[in-house]
Design a protein around this motif. Structure first.
Motif, PDB file in Angstrom:
ATOM      1  N   ALA A  87       0.863  -1.177   0.000  1.00  0.00           N
ATOM      2  CA  ALA A  87       0.000   0.000   0.000  1.00  0.00           C
ATOM      3  C   ALA A  87       0.901   1.228   0.000  1.00  0.00           C
ATOM      4  O   ALA A  87       2.027   1.182   0.518  1.00  0.00           O
ATOM      5  CB  ALA A  87      -0.904   0.001   1.222  1.00  0.00           C
ATOM      6  N   VAL A  88       0.422   2.311  -0.585  1.00  0.00           N
ATOM      7  CA  VAL A  88       1.194   3.550  -0.638  1.00  0.00           C
ATOM      8  C   VAL A  88       0.337   4.674  -0.060  1.00  0.00           C
ATOM      9  O   VAL A  88      -0.805   4.861  -0.462  1.00  0.00           O
ATOM     10  CB  VAL A  88       1.604   3.905  -2.084  1.00  0.00           C
ATOM     11  CG1 VAL A  88       2.364   5.220  -2.118  1.00  0.00           C
ATOM     12  CG2 VAL A  88       2.432   2.786  -2.695  1.00  0.00           C
ATOM     13  N   VAL A  89       0.908   5.402   0.894  1.00  0.00           N
ATOM     14  CA  VAL A  89       0.230   6.538   1.505  1.00  0.00           C
ATOM     15  C   VAL A  89       0.997   7.794   1.118  1.00  0.00           C
ATOM     16  O   VAL A  89       2.208   7.878   1.329  1.00  0.00           O
ATOM     17  CB  VAL A  89       0.165   6.398   3.047  1.00  0.00           C
ATOM     18  CG1 VAL A  89      -0.513   7.614   3.659  1.00  0.00           C
ATOM     19  CG2 VAL A  89      -0.554   5.111   3.432  1.00  0.00           C
ATOM     20  N   GLU A  90       0.287   8.756   0.562  1.00  0.00           N
ATOM     21  CA  GLU A  90       0.899  10.029   0.188  1.00  0.00           C
ATOM     22  C   GLU A  90       0.708  11.028   1.316  1.00  0.00           C
ATOM     23  O   GLU A  90      -0.408  11.261   1.768  1.00  0.00           O
ATOM     24  CB  GLU A  90       0.246  10.567  -1.093  1.00  0.00           C
ATOM     25  CG  GLU A  90       0.912  11.826  -1.606  1.00  0.00           C
ATOM     26  CD  GLU A  90       0.324  12.277  -2.917  1.00  0.00           C
ATOM     27  OE1 GLU A  90       1.037  12.193  -3.935  1.00  0.00           O
ATOM     28  OE2 GLU A  90      -0.845  12.700  -2.929  1.00  0.00           O
ATOM     29  N   MET A  91       1.818  11.580   1.772  1.00  0.00           N
ATOM     30  CA  MET A  91       1.814  12.511   2.901  1.00  0.00           C
ATOM     31  C   MET A  91       2.539  13.791   2.519  1.00  0.00           C
ATOM     32  O   MET A  91       3.475  13.757   1.711  1.00  0.00           O
ATOM     33  CB  MET A  91       2.567  11.901   4.090  1.00  0.00           C
ATOM     34  CG  MET A  91       1.907  10.706   4.726  1.00  0.00           C
ATOM     35  SD  MET A  91       0.507  11.138   5.747  1.00  0.00           S
ATOM     36  CE  MET A  91       1.297  11.898   7.156  1.00  0.00           C
ATOM     37  N   PRO A  92       2.156  14.914   3.125  1.00  0.00           N
ATOM     38  CA  PRO A  92       2.966  16.119   2.961  1.00  0.00           C
ATOM     39  C   PRO A  92       4.380  15.816   3.461  1.00  0.00           C
ATOM     40  O   PRO A  92       4.543  15.107   4.462  1.00  0.00           O
ATOM     41  CB  PRO A  92       2.281  17.147   3.858  1.00  0.00           C
ATOM     42  CG  PRO A  92       0.911  16.613   4.108  1.00  0.00           C
ATOM     43  CD  PRO A  92       1.004  15.128   3.993  1.00  0.00           C
ATOM     44  N   ASP A 135       2.325  -1.017 -11.200  1.00  0.00           N
ATOM     45  CA  ASP A 135       1.284  -1.998 -10.921  1.00  0.00           C
ATOM     46  C   ASP A 135      -0.031  -1.259 -10.694  1.00  0.00           C
ATOM     47  O   ASP A 135      -0.193  -0.573  -9.685  1.00  0.00           O
ATOM     48  CB  ASP A 135       1.656  -2.817  -9.680  1.00  0.00           C
ATOM     49  CG  ASP A 135       0.678  -3.953  -9.406  1.00  0.00           C
ATOM     50  OD1 ASP A 135      -0.451  -3.932  -9.949  1.00  0.00           O
ATOM     51  OD2 ASP A 135       1.039  -4.856  -8.640  1.00  0.00           O
ATOM     52  N   PRO A 136      -0.974  -1.383 -11.613  1.00  0.00           N
ATOM     53  CA  PRO A 136      -2.234  -0.636 -11.484  1.00  0.00           C
ATOM     54  C   PRO A 136      -3.100  -1.082 -10.305  1.00  0.00           C
ATOM     55  O   PRO A 136      -4.041  -0.385  -9.930  1.00  0.00           O
ATOM     56  CB  PRO A 136      -2.940  -0.897 -12.812  1.00  0.00           C
ATOM     57  CG  PRO A 136      -2.335  -2.151 -13.335  1.00  0.00           C
ATOM     58  CD  PRO A 136      -0.936  -2.201 -12.820  1.00  0.00           C
ATOM     59  N   LYS A 137      -2.770  -2.199  -9.699  1.00  0.00           N
ATOM     60  CA  LYS A 137      -3.548  -2.677  -8.548  1.00  0.00           C
ATOM     61  C   LYS A 137      -3.178  -1.944  -7.261  1.00  0.00           C
ATOM     62  O   LYS A 137      -3.897  -2.017  -6.276  1.00  0.00           O
ATOM     63  CB  LYS A 137      -3.362  -4.178  -8.363  1.00  0.00           C
ATOM     64  CG  LYS A 137      -3.986  -5.000  -9.485  1.00  0.00           C
ATOM     65  CD  LYS A 137      -3.732  -6.480  -9.269  1.00  0.00           C
ATOM     66  CE  LYS A 137      -2.892  -6.946 -10.411  1.00  0.00           C
ATOM     67  NZ  LYS A 137      -1.883  -7.860 -10.239  1.00  0.00           N
ATOM     68  N   ILE A 138      -2.048  -1.259  -7.267  1.00  0.00           N
ATOM     69  CA  ILE A 138      -1.621  -0.522  -6.076  1.00  0.00           C
ATOM     70  C   ILE A 138      -2.135   0.912  -6.185  1.00  0.00           C
ATOM     71  O   ILE A 138      -1.787   1.631  -7.115  1.00  0.00           O
ATOM     72  CB  ILE A 138      -0.085  -0.526  -5.937  1.00  0.00           C
ATOM     73  CG1 ILE A 138       0.422  -1.959  -5.778  1.00  0.00           C
ATOM     74  CG2 ILE A 138       0.342   0.333  -4.743  1.00  0.00           C
ATOM     75  CD1 ILE A 138       1.923  -2.077  -5.777  1.00  0.00           C
ATOM     76  N   ALA A 139      -2.952   1.277  -5.239  1.00  0.00           N
ATOM     77  CA  ALA A 139      -3.502   2.633  -5.219  1.00  0.00           C
ATOM     78  C   ALA A 139      -2.698   3.503  -4.252  1.00  0.00           C
ATOM     79  O   ALA A 139      -2.141   3.002  -3.273  1.00  0.00           O
ATOM     80  CB  ALA A 139      -4.960   2.595  -4.786  1.00  0.00           C
ATOM     81  N   ILE A 140      -2.675   4.783  -4.537  1.00  0.00           N
ATOM     82  CA  ILE A 140      -2.065   5.739  -3.620  1.00  0.00           C
ATOM     83  C   ILE A 140      -3.192   6.355  -2.798  1.00  0.00           C
ATOM     84  O   ILE A 140      -4.141   6.904  -3.347  1.00  0.00           O
ATOM     85  CB  ILE A 140      -1.283   6.829  -4.384  1.00  0.00           C
ATOM     86  CG1 ILE A 140      -0.137   6.194  -5.161  1.00  0.00           C
ATOM     87  CG2 ILE A 140      -0.766   7.881  -3.407  1.00  0.00           C
ATOM     88  CD1 ILE A 140       0.637   7.165  -6.039  1.00  0.00           C
ATOM     89  N   VAL A 141      -3.070   6.226  -1.484  1.00  0.00           N
ATOM     90  CA  VAL A 141      -4.080   6.741  -0.561  1.00  0.00           C
ATOM     91  C   VAL A 141      -3.541   8.014   0.074  1.00  0.00           C
ATOM     92  O   VAL A 141      -2.370   8.062   0.461  1.00  0.00           O
ATOM     93  CB  VAL A 141      -4.368   5.691   0.542  1.00  0.00           C
ATOM     94  CG1 VAL A 141      -5.374   6.206   1.545  1.00  0.00           C
ATOM     95  CG2 VAL A 141      -4.820   4.383  -0.069  1.00  0.00           C
ATOM     96  N   ASP A 142      -4.389   9.048   0.191  1.00  0.00           N
ATOM     97  CA  ASP A 142      -3.903  10.258   0.850  1.00  0.00           C
ATOM     98  C   ASP A 142      -3.791  10.012   2.349  1.00  0.00           C
ATOM     99  O   ASP A 142      -4.505   9.186   2.924  1.00  0.00           O
ATOM    100  CB  ASP A 142      -4.805  11.463   0.529  1.00  0.00           C
ATOM    101  CG  ASP A 142      -6.147  11.378   1.227  1.00  0.00           C
ATOM    102  OD1 ASP A 142      -6.236  11.862   2.374  1.00  0.00           O
ATOM    103  OD2 ASP A 142      -7.090  10.827   0.628  1.00  0.00           O
ATOM    104  N   GLY A 143      -2.865  10.712   2.975  1.00  0.00           N
ATOM    105  CA  GLY A 143      -2.543  10.494   4.377  1.00  0.00           C
ATOM    106  C   GLY A 143      -3.717  10.663   5.322  1.00  0.00           C
ATOM    107  O   GLY A 143      -3.861   9.907   6.284  1.00  0.00           O
TER     108      GLY A 143
END
Length: 118
Positions: free
Chosen positions: A16-21, A64-72
């Motif tokens: 999983a990928v979490v996008e954070m400031p 990998d298109p199955k991995i979504a980036i989720v906002d923090g």
């Protein structure tokens, strides 16, 4: 656009990928380490799933298109909900919830300021 960092998590549910400031990314990594240190002390039956932080980076190009980036903030809202649902009797769970909620509040403020300025 403000500088963002990506926290890459790995666990039973995969990557999983979490996008954070960038200003708050380290706090999420540190919170994850703290929660892992304490989660084994919980005695409740419904202990939430918690992936491990495996990396932190600036730019990220996913193949990998199955991995979504989720906002923090979404990630922290879900984390808070999961830990808030734990029916713990022995361990002072409130201290972990307080740490989650503190970062959650900081991110809410950050997003509000970005909306005002941007």
């Amino acid at each position: 656009m403000p500088a963002m960092r990506h926290i890459i998590l790995n666990g039973a549910k995969g990557i999983a990928v979490v996008e954070m400031p960038a200003t708050h990314a380290y706090q999420l990594s540190a919170l994850n380490l703290r929660l892992h240190k304490e989660i084994d002390k919980l005695t409740a039956d419904n202990i939430p799933y918690l992936p491990y932080v495996i990396a932190e980076c600036g730019e990220l190009e996913l193949h990998d298109p199955k991995i979504a980036i989720v906002d923090g903030l979404s990630y922290l809202n879900e984390l808070e909900k999961d830990f808030n649902s734990v029916k713990e009797q022995s361990y002072p769970l409130i201290s972990l919830l307080t740490e989650i909620r503190a970062l959650q509040a900081q991110l809410e403020q950050w997003y509000e300021e970005e909306l005002e300025n941007g």
